[in-house]
Design a protein around this motif. Structure first.
Motif, PDB file in Angstrom:
ATOM      1  N   THR A 110       0.890  -1.374  -0.022  1.00 40.14           N
ATOM      2  CA  THR A 110      -0.020  -0.021   0.105  1.00 40.14           C
ATOM      3  C   THR A 110       1.017   1.219  -0.091  1.00 40.14           C
ATOM      4  O   THR A 110       1.947   1.234   0.586  1.00 40.14           O
ATOM      5  CB  THR A 110      -1.045   0.035   1.398  1.00 40.14           C
ATOM      6  N   SER A 111       0.346   2.283  -0.691  1.00 43.11           N
ATOM      7  CA  SER A 111       1.083   3.590  -0.806  1.00 43.11           C
ATOM      8  C   SER A 111       1.076   4.385   0.342  1.00 43.11           C
ATOM      9  O   SER A 111       0.805   4.240   1.601  1.00 43.11           O
ATOM     10  CB  SER A 111       0.629   4.222  -1.833  1.00 43.11           C
ATOM     11  N   GLU A 112       1.891   5.622   0.327  1.00 45.44           N
ATOM     12  CA  GLU A 112       1.704   6.293   1.490  1.00 45.44           C
ATOM     13  C   GLU A 112       0.702   7.170   1.690  1.00 45.44           C
ATOM     14  O   GLU A 112       0.465   7.648   2.882  1.00 45.44           O
ATOM     15  CB  GLU A 112       2.796   7.413   1.089  1.00 45.44           C
ATOM     16  N   ASP A 113      -0.317   7.130   0.903  1.00 41.33           N
ATOM     17  CA  ASP A 113      -1.626   7.467   0.890  1.00 41.33           C
ATOM     18  C   ASP A 113      -2.403   6.854   2.281  1.00 41.33           C
ATOM     19  O   ASP A 113      -3.466   7.112   2.518  1.00 41.33           O
ATOM     20  CB  ASP A 113      -2.388   7.580  -0.136  1.00 41.33           C
ATOM     21  N   THR A 114      -1.938   5.508   2.473  1.00 40.99           N
ATOM     22  CA  THR A 114      -2.522   4.574   3.502  1.00 40.99           C
ATOM     23  C   THR A 114      -3.954   4.484   3.649  1.00 40.99           C
ATOM     24  O   THR A 114      -4.799   5.097   4.140  1.00 40.99           O
ATOM     25  CB  THR A 114      -2.155   5.341   5.011  1.00 40.99           C
ATOM     26  N   PRO A 115      -4.428   3.861   2.416  1.00 42.52           N
ATOM     27  CA  PRO A 115      -5.740   3.643   1.997  1.00 42.52           C
ATOM     28  C   PRO A 115      -6.466   3.036   3.461  1.00 42.52           C
ATOM     29  O   PRO A 115      -6.000   2.178   3.873  1.00 42.52           O
ATOM     30  CB  PRO A 115      -5.913   2.571   0.898  1.00 42.52           C
ATOM     31  N   SER A 116      -7.779   3.111   3.246  1.00 40.01           N
ATOM     32  CA  SER A 116      -8.726   2.808   4.533  1.00 40.01           C
ATOM     33  C   SER A 116      -8.786   1.381   4.397  1.00 40.01           C
ATOM     34  O   SER A 116      -8.573   0.662   3.507  1.00 40.01           O
ATOM     35  CB  SER A 116      -9.975   3.487   4.448  1.00 40.01           C
ATOM     36  N   PRO A 117      -8.983   0.744   5.573  1.00 43.89           N
ATOM     37  CA  PRO A 117      -9.148  -0.698   5.695  1.00 43.89           C
ATOM     38  C   PRO A 117     -10.590  -1.218   4.952  1.00 43.89           C
ATOM     39  O   PRO A 117     -10.510  -2.264   4.452  1.00 43.89           O
ATOM     40  CB  PRO A 117      -9.689  -1.097   7.152  1.00 43.89           C
ATOM     41  N   GLU A 118     -11.228  -0.126   4.542  1.00 45.01           N
ATOM     42  CA  GLU A 118     -12.758  -0.496   3.623  1.00 45.01           C
ATOM     43  C   GLU A 118     -12.298  -0.571   2.213  1.00 45.01           C
ATOM     44  O   GLU A 118     -12.611  -1.489   1.478  1.00 45.01           O
ATOM     45  CB  GLU A 118     -13.704   0.705   3.765  1.00 45.01           C
ATOM     46  N   ASN A 119     -11.282   0.017   2.011  1.00 44.10           N
ATOM     47  CA  ASN A 119     -10.790  -0.033   0.405  1.00 44.10           C
ATOM     48  C   ASN A 119     -10.006  -1.308   0.426  1.00 44.10           C
ATOM     49  O   ASN A 119     -10.213  -1.800  -0.565  1.00 44.10           O
ATOM     50  CB  ASN A 119      -9.865   1.398   0.031  1.00 44.10           C
ATOM     51  N   ILE A 120      -9.192  -1.611   1.103  1.00 44.09           N
ATOM     52  CA  ILE A 120      -8.380  -3.000   1.161  1.00 44.09           C
ATOM     53  C   ILE A 120      -9.480  -3.931   1.059  1.00 44.09           C
ATOM     54  O   ILE A 120      -9.261  -4.989   0.192  1.00 44.09           O
ATOM     55  CB  ILE A 120      -7.384  -3.126   2.331  1.00 44.09           C
TER      56      ILE A 120
END
Length: 347
Positions: A244-254
């Protein structure tokens, strides 16, 4: 079967490209590029050649994806270039797709390395039948403040200079993802370093093998349903790797994105999964819950998953050759690459 590029040796020529963000050529960042070049020259003995448009700055390169693609094609066509290194990632290199000549890549195999948005370039290579190397960008890993991490140097030597089996990919003892502005006054400021955790086994048992296929999970979203998306057969028997990138996507998106891999049948086809340490370890526990939830939803709760692997937006990072034979040992909670990243030079 992917074609492996030839091994590097001291004196070889390196092309640097800006296939994504063009900041390497911006006035306030140029020192950082020069520092990365110096490391390539002094540590590895390589000759660096920036591609014609790669240092024209972020504004110019954003507006001219065709010039970024031209640089990439120029580097592949040049028989003296042995490795192509991405200066840095970004967020929209998928715009290069209309300008890529896959036959040029196929006919001119060479080492290609980068991470994050360079996932797209790796998929160009995959489409053309070339094994590229996930990891190592010039402005990050090579141009690290003070000095390169010994872990990085070791990974470059093992995956790009040596034709031996790469072997165990052990976790680095320390890590960082602290962001310091790339201002020249920060050149001698070390980032805060943390003691690393060991790998975690989220699920699975025994020992599994498979070929490596994956990338930055957000960037892979850009490629779905395009001509560079791997075929159903490509995923069969794979070891998936995601970061995952430095944008730290939300757990929901994962959760949403992994469900798509489940719906495509990819999770059922895979032999295992490697998931990276998140930047700043943000959502460290939440991502684990998401992965396990989706595996249960799609009927593969026992898929071996190795978590906290340094292949993403933390430094130092490992280097993974696409298509290489990998092994997850669930009993010892270890990762191995039972393959070589390069082949002997022909002359």
């Amino acid at each position: 079967m992917l074609t492996k590029p030839e091994a590097l040796k001291r004196g070889d020529k390196v092309a640097t490209v800006s296939s994504s963000f063009g900041g390497a050529g911006d006035k306030d960042m140029r020192w950082r590029y020069d520092q990365g070049v110096q490391r390539l020259e002094e540590v590895f003995g390589l000759e660096v050649i920036p591609m014609p448009h790669s240092l024209k700055g972020s504004d110019y390169l954003y507006n001219h994806p065709e010039k970024r693609a031209e640089d990439l094609m120029t580097a592949f066509r040049d028989p003296e270039i042995k490795v192509i290194i991405s200066n840095i990632g970004g967020e929209e290199s998928i715009r290069l797709l209309p300008y890529i000549d896959f036959e040029v890549i196929r006919q001119n195999p060479k080492i290609v390395t980068g991470y994050s948005d360079t996932t797209i370039t790796h998929l160009f290579c995959w489409k053309a039948g070339l094994s590229s190397h996930y990891g190592l960008a010039l402005l990050v890993d090579l141009a690290e403040n003070i000095q390169m991490d010994p872990y990085t140097i070791d990974m470059v030597q093992r995956t790009m200079f040596s034709t031996d089996v790469i072997g165990e990919i052990a976790p680095p003892k320390e890590w960082t993802s602290e962001f310091l502005d790339w201002k020249i006054e920060n050149k001698f400021t070390a980032r805060n370093i943390h003691k690393n955790r060991p790998y975690e086994l989220l699920s699975g048992s025994g020992v599994v093998e498979g070929h490596l296929l994956g990338g930055c999970i957000e960037v892979l979203e850009f490629a779905k349903e395009t001509l560079i998306w791997p075929s159903a057969a490509d995923w069969e028997g794979s070891i998936l790797f995601f970061e995952t990138s430095e944008d730290t996507p939300s757990p929901e998106n994962i959760t949403y994105w992994l469900r798509n891999y489940g719906a495509q049948g990819i999770l059922a086809k895979a032999n295992g999964m490697i998931f990276a340490k998140p930047a700043d370890e943000k959502f460290y526990e939440e991502y684990k819950e998401c992965i396990l939830k989706v595996l249960h939803e799609f009927g593969v709760p026992d898929l071996p998953v190795l978590y906290n692997v340094s292949i993403g937006h933390t430094e130092p990072k490992a280097i993974l050759p696409y298509g290489a034979k990998a092994r997850i040992d669930c009993e010892s909670v270890a990762l191995f690459i039972d393959d070589h990243g390069v082949v002997p030079t022909k002359h």
